[in-house]
Design a protein around this motif. Structure first.
Motif, PDB file in Angstrom:
ATOM      1  N   HIS A  41     119.220  40.136  17.511  1.00 43.76           N
ATOM      2  CA  HIS A  41     118.086  40.060  18.441  1.00 43.76           C
ATOM      3  C   HIS A  41     118.222  41.066  19.586  1.00 43.76           C
ATOM      4  N   ARG A  42     118.846  42.191  19.314  1.00 47.99           N
ATOM      5  CA  ARG A  42     119.073  43.169  20.378  1.00 47.99           C
ATOM      6  C   ARG A  42     117.859  44.056  20.629  1.00 47.99           C
ATOM      7  N   VAL A  43     116.930  44.052  19.678  1.00 46.70           N
ATOM      8  CA  VAL A  43     115.725  44.874  19.788  1.00 46.70           C
ATOM      9  C   VAL A  43     114.513  43.975  19.564  1.00 46.70           C
ATOM     10  N   PRO A  44     113.475  44.071  20.403  1.00 48.81           N
ATOM     11  CA  PRO A  44     112.286  43.239  20.187  1.00 48.81           C
ATOM     12  C   PRO A  44     111.596  43.592  18.877  1.00 48.81           C
ATOM     13  N   ALA A  45     110.985  42.582  18.253  1.00 51.83           N
ATOM     14  CA  ALA A  45     110.346  42.788  16.957  1.00 51.83           C
ATOM     15  C   ALA A  45     109.003  43.489  17.082  1.00 51.83           C
ATOM     16  N   ASN A  46     108.369  43.402  18.227  1.00 54.59           N
ATOM     17  CA  ASN A  46     107.078  44.030  18.478  1.00 54.59           C
ATOM     18  C   ASN A  46     107.119  44.742  19.819  1.00 54.59           C
ATOM     19  N   PRO A  47     106.166  45.622  20.087  1.00 49.83           N
ATOM     20  CA  PRO A  47     106.123  46.270  21.398  1.00 49.83           C
ATOM     21  C   PRO A  47     105.941  45.255  22.527  1.00 49.83           C
ATOM     22  N   LEU A  48     106.553  45.545  23.657  1.00 42.64           N
ATOM     23  CA  LEU A  48     106.394  44.687  24.830  1.00 42.64           C
ATOM     24  C   LEU A  48     105.016  44.918  25.456  1.00 42.64           C
ATOM     25  N   PRO A  49     104.424  43.879  26.049  1.00 42.11           N
ATOM     26  CA  PRO A  49     103.153  44.080  26.753  1.00 42.11           C
ATOM     27  C   PRO A  49     103.315  45.113  27.860  1.00 42.11           C
ATOM     28  N   SER A  50     102.329  45.967  27.995  1.00 41.37           N
ATOM     29  CA  SER A  50     102.386  46.969  29.049  1.00 41.37           C
ATOM     30  C   SER A  50     100.992  47.244  29.580  1.00 41.37           C
ATOM     31  N   LEU A  51     100.943  47.743  30.797  1.00 43.51           N
ATOM     32  CA  LEU A  51      99.690  48.058  31.463  1.00 43.51           C
ATOM     33  C   LEU A  51      99.666  49.524  31.836  1.00 43.51           C
ATOM     34  N   LEU A 285     121.967  48.387  25.106  1.00 46.21           N
ATOM     35  CA  LEU A 285     123.179  49.018  25.615  1.00 46.21           C
ATOM     36  C   LEU A 285     124.364  48.060  25.672  1.00 46.21           C
ATOM     37  N   ALA A 286     124.175  46.858  25.150  1.00 42.94           N
ATOM     38  CA  ALA A 286     125.268  45.882  25.052  1.00 42.94           C
ATOM     39  C   ALA A 286     124.962  45.007  23.844  1.00 42.94           C
ATOM     40  N   MET A 287     125.764  43.976  23.628  1.00 44.22           N
ATOM     41  CA  MET A 287     125.638  43.180  22.416  1.00 44.22           C
ATOM     42  C   MET A 287     124.718  41.970  22.578  1.00 44.22           C
ATOM     43  N   HIS A 288     124.277  41.684  23.799  1.00 43.53           N
ATOM     44  CA  HIS A 288     123.467  40.473  24.004  1.00 43.53           C
ATOM     45  C   HIS A 288     122.028  40.679  23.523  1.00 43.53           C
ATOM     46  N   PRO A 289     121.289  39.580  23.253  1.00 44.92           N
ATOM     47  CA  PRO A 289     119.880  39.708  22.887  1.00 44.92           C
ATOM     48  C   PRO A 289     119.091  40.444  23.961  1.00 44.92           C
ATOM     49  N   TRP A 290     118.052  41.146  23.556  1.00 49.48           N
ATOM     50  CA  TRP A 290     117.323  42.012  24.480  1.00 49.48           C
ATOM     51  C   TRP A 290     116.721  41.242  25.643  1.00 49.48           C
ATOM     52  N   ASP A 291     116.336  39.973  25.414  1.00 55.92           N
ATOM     53  CA  ASP A 291     115.678  39.194  26.461  1.00 55.92           C
ATOM     54  C   ASP A 291     116.618  38.220  27.169  1.00 55.92           C
ATOM     55  N   GLN A 292     117.904  38.241  26.815  1.00 57.79           N
ATOM     56  CA  GLN A 292     118.847  37.302  27.438  1.00 57.79           C
ATOM     57  C   GLN A 292     118.917  37.436  28.958  1.00 57.79           C
ATOM     58  N   PRO A 293     118.909  38.653  29.528  1.00 61.52           N
ATOM     59  CA  PRO A 293     119.023  38.744  30.990  1.00 61.52           C
ATOM     60  C   PRO A 293     117.929  37.999  31.750  1.00 61.52           C
ATOM     61  N   VAL A 294     116.676  38.155  31.325  1.00 59.08           N
ATOM     62  CA  VAL A 294     115.604  37.495  32.076  1.00 59.08           C
ATOM     63  C   VAL A 294     115.524  36.002  31.763  1.00 59.08           C
ATOM     64  N   GLU A 295     115.870  35.602  30.566  1.00 56.69           N
ATOM     65  CA  GLU A 295     115.914  34.170  30.271  1.00 56.69           C
ATOM     66  C   GLU A 295     116.956  33.479  31.152  1.00 56.69           C
ATOM     67  N   ARG A 296     118.086  34.117  31.323  1.00 56.40           N
ATOM     68  CA  ARG A 296     119.131  33.554  32.190  1.00 56.40           C
ATOM     69  C   ARG A 296     118.675  33.519  33.643  1.00 56.40           C
ATOM     70  N   LEU A 297     117.969  34.556  34.089  1.00 56.50           N
ATOM     71  CA  LEU A 297     117.450  34.549  35.455  1.00 56.50           C
ATOM     72  C   LEU A 297     116.496  33.387  35.680  1.00 56.50           C
ATOM     73  N   LEU A 298     115.664  33.080  34.692  1.00 53.34           N
ATOM     74  CA  LEU A 298     114.750  31.943  34.829  1.00 53.34           C
ATOM     75  C   LEU A 298     115.503  30.624  34.971  1.00 53.34           C
ATOM     76  N   GLU A 299     116.648  30.519  34.316  1.00 54.56           N
ATOM     77  CA  GLU A 299     117.472  29.313  34.457  1.00 54.56           C
ATOM     78  C   GLU A 299     118.062  29.207  35.858  1.00 54.56           C
ATOM     79  N   LEU A 300     118.492  30.336  36.414  1.00 52.39           N
ATOM     80  CA  LEU A 300     119.222  30.324  37.679  1.00 52.39           C
ATOM     81  C   LEU A 300     118.317  30.267  38.902  1.00 52.39           C
ATOM     82  N   ALA A 301     117.149  30.878  38.822  1.00 45.83           N
ATOM     83  CA  ALA A 301     116.314  31.084  40.013  1.00 45.83           C
ATOM     84  C   ALA A 301     115.928  29.804  40.751  1.00 45.83           C
ATOM     85  N   PRO A 302     115.509  28.718  40.066  1.00 44.02           N
ATOM     86  CA  PRO A 302     115.064  27.533  40.823  1.00 44.02           C
ATOM     87  C   PRO A 302     116.118  26.957  41.742  1.00 44.02           C
TER      88      PRO A 302
END
Length: 356
Positions: A41-51, A285-302
């Motif tokens: 899961h290191r690369v998203p399966a579809n393009p990310l939403p962009s504006l 650029l590392a071995m973690h899933p591409w979206d792991q950083p922001v998912e973890r931030l959502l856990e920590l932020a509250p």
């Protein structure tokens, strides 16, 4: 460079000891093959939403401060009436090779030729995902000044930027953009530099503070957690916005990258300003899933009472206005076959590892 307190012998160095627990001595460094093709899961399966932000950029920000994430650590920061571009990377790979190395997930929302006039370019350090040859070659054709860390100007000059357009800074040195109230200061970070095996730490790496008469912004560049963040807050705070790196984290190099958990610690040292994460969602650029950083931030932020800003690519945001944090990335992989990292040609033998 030799007069810098960060210079030691023939290279630059980190001046603070590595904090306990940042680097796991038992963690094995990934092999080059694992880095290029391993992990899930290191690369998203579809393009990310962009504006397309060009319409938004035509309007002056109501608050006087606006940021647009263009991918990885590339931000268009509007502050003090200027457009400031950080670590511009439009190239297809974070690599010295056109055929091997981490490939960007999708193009930048705006092509470089469609960008509005830029008043200043900031380059934090010389790694490939922050200092991109084809991008600098294109920017060299524009009459835009650069501010960067000690030694990095040699790359810029070699690639066509006139020396009078380049300002190099040591840590704690400042540069006022002529005719404006905007001041850029290089501040400490805990990282390293080099684009090959023979130039390790030959140039300096920095975090950056950008100040106007109304706002102050912190940009981490690349860094591990360091107590220097407290000194930066004492000298330049309070901050209106912090742009901290959260991706490309691995226990084997946890001393030179923050990752989401240590980014929260760094944010606290900076006084908990509004937090816009960077250095994710563009390259594997590392071995973690591409979206792991922001998912973890959502856990920590509250539990941290953090004002988290998570814009889509190309979405221009003003920190003072706040924003509803929506996990826009969660639909990207829905219904798609998981992407397997392609096996490119081998990385050049002279390339350092980790590469960022």
């Amino acid at each position: 460079m030799r007069a810098s307190p960060q210079w030691r012998g023939e290279t630059f160095r980190n001046v603070r000891p590595v904090l306990p627990g940042l680097r796991d001595p038992a963690a094995r460094m990934p092999t080059i093959r694992e880095f290029l093709c391993g992990g899930e899961h290191r690369v998203p399966a579809n393009p990310l939403p962009s504006l397309d932000p060009r319409d938004a950029w035509q309007r002056t920000p109501d608050s006087g401060l606006r940021a647009t994430w263009l991918g990885h650590s590339t931000m268009l920061l509007e502050i003090g009436g200027l457009r400031v571009l950080t670590d511009p990377v439009w190239g297809p790979r974070a690599s010295p090779s056109r055929y091997a190395g981490p490939k960007r997930f999708q193009p930048v929302p705006v092509s470089l030729r469609e960008m509005p006039p830029i008043d200043l370019v900031i380059v934090s350090h010389d790694h490939y995902d922050h200092l991109d040859y084809p991008t600098i070659r294109a920017l060299a054709k524009r009459d835009v000044p650069f501010v960067t860390s000690l030694g990095v100007g040699a790359h810029l000059e070699a690639w066509g930027v006139q020396p009078e357009r380049i300002t190099e800074l040591d840590w704690w040195e400042s540069h006022r953009v002529p005719g404006t109230e905007v001041v850029v200061t290089a501040t400490p970070s805990q990282h390293f530099s080099g684009r090959g095996l023979k130039d390790r730490n030959a140039t300096l790496w920095s975090s950056i503070v950008v100040q106007s008469d109304r706002h102050t912004v912190f940009f981490s560049g690349d860094t591990g957690l360091t107590t220097e963040y407290a000194r930066i807050r004492e000298r330049f705070g309070p901050f209106d916005l912090a742009m901290l790196e959260v991706g490309a984290f691995h226990p084997a190099w946890g001393d030179v990258h923050l990752g989401p958990d240590n980014a929260m610690e760094a944010l606290a040292l900076l006084g908990n300003p509004a937090f816009l994460p960077v250095h994710w969602g563009t390259f594997a650029l590392a071995m973690h899933p591409w979206d792991q950083p922001v998912e973890r931030l959502l856990e920590l932020a509250p539990s941290r009472d953090v004002q988290l800003i998570l814009p889509r690519l190309g979405e221009a945001v003003e920190p003072v206005q706040g924003a509803r944090v929506a996990p826009w990335w969660r639909g990207v992989d829905a219904g798609a076959v998981p992407v397997v990292q392609e096996e490119d040609e081998a990385l050049p033998a002279e390339m350092p590892f980790p590469i960022d």
